[in-house]
Design an enzyme around this catalytic site. Sequence first.
Site, mmCIF file in Angstrom:
data_model
loop_
_atom_site.group_PDB
_atom_site.id
_atom_site.type_symbol
_atom_site.label_atom_id
_atom_site.label_comp_id
_atom_site.label_asym_id
_atom_site.label_seq_id
_atom_site.Cartn_x
_atom_site.Cartn_y
_atom_site.Cartn_z
ATOM 1 N N ALA A 1 0.817 -1.219 0.000
ATOM 2 C CA ALA A 1 0.000 0.000 0.000
ATOM 3 C C ALA A 1 0.848 1.266 0.000
ATOM 4 O O ALA A 1 0.324 2.367 0.100
ATOM 5 C CB ALA A 1 -0.936 -0.002 1.201
ATOM 6 N N ARG B 1 9.204 8.131 -4.220
ATOM 7 C CA ARG B 1 10.566 8.208 -4.771
ATOM 8 C C ARG B 1 10.735 7.483 -6.102
ATOM 9 O O ARG B 1 11.733 7.664 -6.790
ATOM 10 C CB ARG B 1 11.578 7.689 -3.738
ATOM 11 C CG ARG B 1 11.841 8.721 -2.653
ATOM 12 C CD ARG B 1 13.007 8.312 -1.791
ATOM 13 N NE ARG B 1 12.641 7.229 -0.892
ATOM 14 C CZ ARG B 1 13.526 6.422 -0.314
ATOM 15 N NH1 ARG B 1 14.813 6.558 -0.565
ATOM 16 N NH2 ARG B 1 13.132 5.483 0.513
ATOM 17 N N GLN C 1 -5.895 -0.530 2.489
ATOM 18 C CA GLN C 1 -5.413 0.371 3.536
ATOM 19 C C GLN C 1 -5.554 1.782 2.959
ATOM 20 O O GLN C 1 -4.804 2.160 2.062
ATOM 21 C CB GLN C 1 -3.942 0.087 3.884
ATOM 22 C CG GLN C 1 -3.479 0.884 5.088
ATOM 23 C CD GLN C 1 -1.970 0.848 5.295
ATOM 24 O OE1 GLN C 1 -1.202 0.664 4.354
ATOM 25 N NE2 GLN C 1 -1.553 1.055 6.535
ATOM 26 N N ASP D 1 7.478 -4.868 -2.222
ATOM 27 C CA ASP D 1 8.553 -4.238 -2.999
ATOM 28 C C ASP D 1 9.909 -4.897 -2.739
ATOM 29 O O ASP D 1 10.948 -4.318 -3.039
ATOM 30 C CB ASP D 1 8.622 -2.733 -2.692
ATOM 31 C CG ASP D 1 8.935 -2.451 -1.229
ATOM 32 O OD1 ASP D 1 8.990 -3.405 -0.418
ATOM 33 O OD2 ASP D 1 9.125 -1.263 -0.889
ATOM 34 N N GLU E 1 13.671 0.565 15.738
ATOM 35 C CA GLU E 1 13.736 1.346 14.502
ATOM 36 C C GLU E 1 14.883 2.352 14.587
ATOM 37 O O GLU E 1 15.184 2.873 15.675
ATOM 38 C CB GLU E 1 12.401 2.066 14.260
ATOM 39 C CG GLU E 1 11.286 1.123 13.848
ATOM 40 C CD GLU E 1 11.658 0.253 12.659
ATOM 41 O OE1 GLU E 1 11.893 0.792 11.573
ATOM 42 O OE2 GLU E 1 11.749 -0.983 12.822
ATOM 43 N N ASN F 1 13.025 1.255 -3.582
ATOM 44 C CA ASN F 1 12.426 2.569 -3.326
ATOM 45 C C ASN F 1 12.588 3.517 -4.494
ATOM 46 O O ASN F 1 11.802 4.442 -4.661
ATOM 47 C CB ASN F 1 13.055 3.207 -2.081
ATOM 48 C CG ASN F 1 12.762 2.397 -0.838
ATOM 49 O OD1 ASN F 1 11.613 2.089 -0.548
ATOM 50 N ND2 ASN F 1 13.799 2.008 -0.125
ATOM 51 N N LYS G 1 6.970 -12.869 -36.875
ATOM 52 C CA LYS G 1 5.836 -12.608 -35.976
ATOM 53 C C LYS G 1 4.713 -13.540 -36.357
ATOM 54 O O LYS G 1 4.418 -13.670 -37.546
ATOM 55 C CB LYS G 1 5.383 -11.159 -36.119
ATOM 56 C CG LYS G 1 4.297 -10.774 -35.166
ATOM 57 C CD LYS G 1 3.276 -9.826 -35.773
ATOM 58 C CE LYS G 1 2.337 -10.530 -36.726
ATOM 59 N NZ LYS G 1 1.239 -9.710 -37.239
ATOM 60 N N SER H 1 15.283 -14.759 -53.865
ATOM 61 C CA SER H 1 15.600 -13.565 -53.083
ATOM 62 C C SER H 1 14.749 -12.369 -53.490
ATOM 63 O O SER H 1 14.354 -12.242 -54.646
ATOM 64 C CB SER H 1 17.068 -13.191 -53.285
ATOM 65 O OG SER H 1 17.863 -14.214 -52.750
ATOM 66 N N SER I 1 13.360 -15.026 -58.204
ATOM 67 C CA SER I 1 13.724 -13.928 -57.313
ATOM 68 C C SER I 1 13.186 -12.606 -57.847
ATOM 69 O O SER I 1 12.983 -12.425 -59.041
ATOM 70 C CB SER I 1 15.222 -13.876 -57.108
ATOM 71 O OG SER I 1 15.833 -13.464 -58.275
HETATM 72 C C1 UD1 Z 1 10.646 -1.439 7.751
HETATM 73 C C2 UD1 Z 1 10.845 -1.964 9.165
HETATM 74 C C3 UD1 Z 1 12.332 -1.994 9.496
HETATM 75 C C4 UD1 Z 1 13.059 -2.846 8.498
HETATM 76 C C5 UD1 Z 1 12.793 -2.337 7.081
HETATM 77 C C6 UD1 Z 1 13.366 -3.317 6.077
HETATM 78 C C7 UD1 Z 1 8.893 -1.257 10.418
HETATM 79 C C8 UD1 Z 1 8.345 -0.277 11.396
HETATM 80 N N1 UD1 Z 1 10.150 -1.090 10.093
HETATM 81 O O1 UD1 Z 1 11.072 -0.070 7.768
HETATM 82 O O2 UD1 Z 1 12.514 -2.548 10.789
HETATM 83 O O3 UD1 Z 1 14.453 -2.831 8.755
HETATM 84 O O4 UD1 Z 1 11.374 -2.248 6.832
HETATM 85 O O5 UD1 Z 1 13.221 -2.813 4.783
HETATM 86 O O6 UD1 Z 1 8.191 -2.155 10.016
HETATM 87 N N2 UD1 Z 1 3.626 -0.232 3.962
HETATM 88 C C9 UD1 Z 1 2.266 -0.259 3.753
HETATM 89 N N3 UD1 Z 1 1.475 0.508 4.533
HETATM 90 C C10 UD1 Z 1 1.966 1.313 5.517
HETATM 91 C C11 UD1 Z 1 3.368 1.327 5.725
HETATM 92 C C12 UD1 Z 1 4.163 0.544 4.929
HETATM 93 O O7 UD1 Z 1 1.779 -0.962 2.874
HETATM 94 O O8 UD1 Z 1 1.177 1.978 6.183
HETATM 95 C C13 UD1 Z 1 4.500 -1.069 3.128
HETATM 96 C C14 UD1 Z 1 5.462 -0.245 2.275
HETATM 97 O O9 UD1 Z 1 4.901 0.011 0.999
HETATM 98 C C15 UD1 Z 1 6.678 -1.145 2.173
HETATM 99 C C16 UD1 Z 1 6.655 -1.902 3.492
HETATM 100 O O10 UD1 Z 1 5.342 -1.815 3.986
HETATM 101 O O11 UD1 Z 1 6.540 -2.085 1.127
HETATM 102 C C17 UD1 Z 1 7.671 -1.356 4.491
HETATM 103 O O12 UD1 Z 1 7.356 -0.019 4.818
HETATM 104 P P1 UD1 Z 1 8.456 1.104 4.940
HETATM 105 O O13 UD1 Z 1 7.781 2.365 5.274
HETATM 106 O O14 UD1 Z 1 9.328 1.086 3.748
HETATM 107 O O15 UD1 Z 1 9.266 0.596 6.209
HETATM 108 P P2 UD1 Z 1 10.730 1.011 6.628
HETATM 109 O O16 UD1 Z 1 10.663 2.327 7.295
HETATM 110 O O17 UD1 Z 1 11.671 0.852 5.507
HETATM 111 CA CA CA Z 2 11.555 0.490 3.292
#
Ligand code: UD1
Ligand code: CA
Length: 459
Positions: free
Chosen positions: A12, A17, A78, A108, A158, A230, A337, A391, A409
């Site tokens: 979600a 970026r 979400q 991702d 974190e 990202n 094709k 040809s 040809s």
């Molecule tokens: C998260 C972890 C961190 C870990 C890192 C690894 C948490 C709080 N932290 O941090 O410990 O080292 O990943 O990459 O979990 N997403 C949603 N909805 C939300 C928030 C996030 O779908 O509300 C999805 C994002 O699209 C992404 C994934 O969850 O695919 C991780 O979210 P992101 O915000 O990138 O977490 P990080 O801060 O990188």
């Molecule tokens: Ca991340």
Amino acid sequence: MARTCLAVVLAAGDATRMKSSKSKVLHTVGNLPLIAHVTRAAASAGVGKVALVVGRDAGSVTAAAGIGIEVPVTPVEQTERKGTGHAVLMARDVIAEGYDDIVVLYGDAPLISPESLAAATAKRAGGADVVVLGFRAKDPTGYGRLIERDGELVAIREHKEASDEELAIDFCNGGVITFSGSEAVSLLEAIGNANAKGEYYLTDIVEIARARGLRCVAIEAPEEDMMGCNTRAELAEIEAVWQARARHAAMLSGVSMIDPGSVFLSFDTELGNDVVIEPNVWFGPGVRVGACAVIHAFSHIEGAEIGAGAMIGPFARLRPGTELGEKAKVGNFCETKKARIGAGAKVNHLSYIGDAIIGAGANIGAGTITCNYDGVNKHVTEIGAGAFIGSNSSLVAPVRIGDGAFVGSGSVITTDVPDDALALARARQETKPGRAERLREKLAAIKALKKNPSSGQQG
Ligand code: UD1
Ligand code: CA
């Protein structure tokens, strides 16, 4: 009895970026959307269902998540992005269906391997309530740190919340967390958002579980498995790792690559034993290559079935719907094709073969073009077995050249040629003895006149 497992896949994120008009997880690696890599790994590791947490492009993300897997995918929305803990809780109703294990994956992070997932589930089966896949980060900046004591995981901190001492830890949370299905909803509901980001951190689940006397452990996985995307630069890095893995697997299965780094494979490329691939070859989706075929340098192939022992290129372009029989040849600067080319048939130089059926052993001369398009509709050209096309012929479809027929040809063929007939469709040649010399004299006179216009007065 086998354990039941639900994968909750987070997809979600708004992915600003990436600077993209579509959801990040729809971008591809090996020509497959990121999200599909994740769900395929989950399916291979034996999950019974996927709960997909979606935001933007929900419809297409859900469709992509189901590519090539039998496991059902249930999308949950979400609407507000309030953190990973909040995101997982969106799947509350699916979790409540009752599973032994819940595994959280990121949409991702497409390099996660079924082996790493299976290792986590095995730990769960061995009695751990929460299992976190960690990795030793070359640069831990931004990751959650895994804090361990006596072989158990006591907390995930974190980056923004970590003390200097904790920041020195290089064992990081890769994002994949597996936990007990029966405890899941109550653990997730206990997560709060009193932290630096004001988000519900899934990672808080460790301390909450421990406070309830549950056991948490971290296991180490390769850093590559955890790579997340990202930016487009990271997407390219992930592609490079994925390609390296795919080539390595192909070579171990009996394919020769002279310069593997220059060969691009797709997620579904199938290569038989003893296939040889020269440098700079691109395989789009849907390509199957039979044993002992040789793909010469600089060929571009998609949606094509290539028979055993066939020879392609150099510089060939095989487009979707190409089917080559055994030992068929498509040589340099040829494009095909929707073309079924029979066993041993040859299209060796500078041809376009589209919407065509070519019989076994036919020989298609250099520069032959199937004129398949009249500006409105596409039409089929049929060429019989053993036919010979001279040809630089144009075959204006719909048209059929019979078995064993011969086309002179330079012909423009507009009507069917029966089996074993000879067809010539070009102006008859005229030869005028001595005329070349007279022509040369005339041309020389014109040139002289241009240089010195006055000299032309007498002539
Ligand atoms: C998260 C972890 C961190 C870990 C890192 C690894 C948490 C709080 N932290 O941090 O410990 O080292 O990943 O990459 O979990 N997403 C949603 N909805 C939300 C928030 C996030 O779908 O509300 C999805 C994002 O699209 C992404 C994934 O969850 O695919 C991780 O979210 P992101 O915000 O990138 O977490 P990080 O801060 O990188
Ligand atoms: Ca991340």
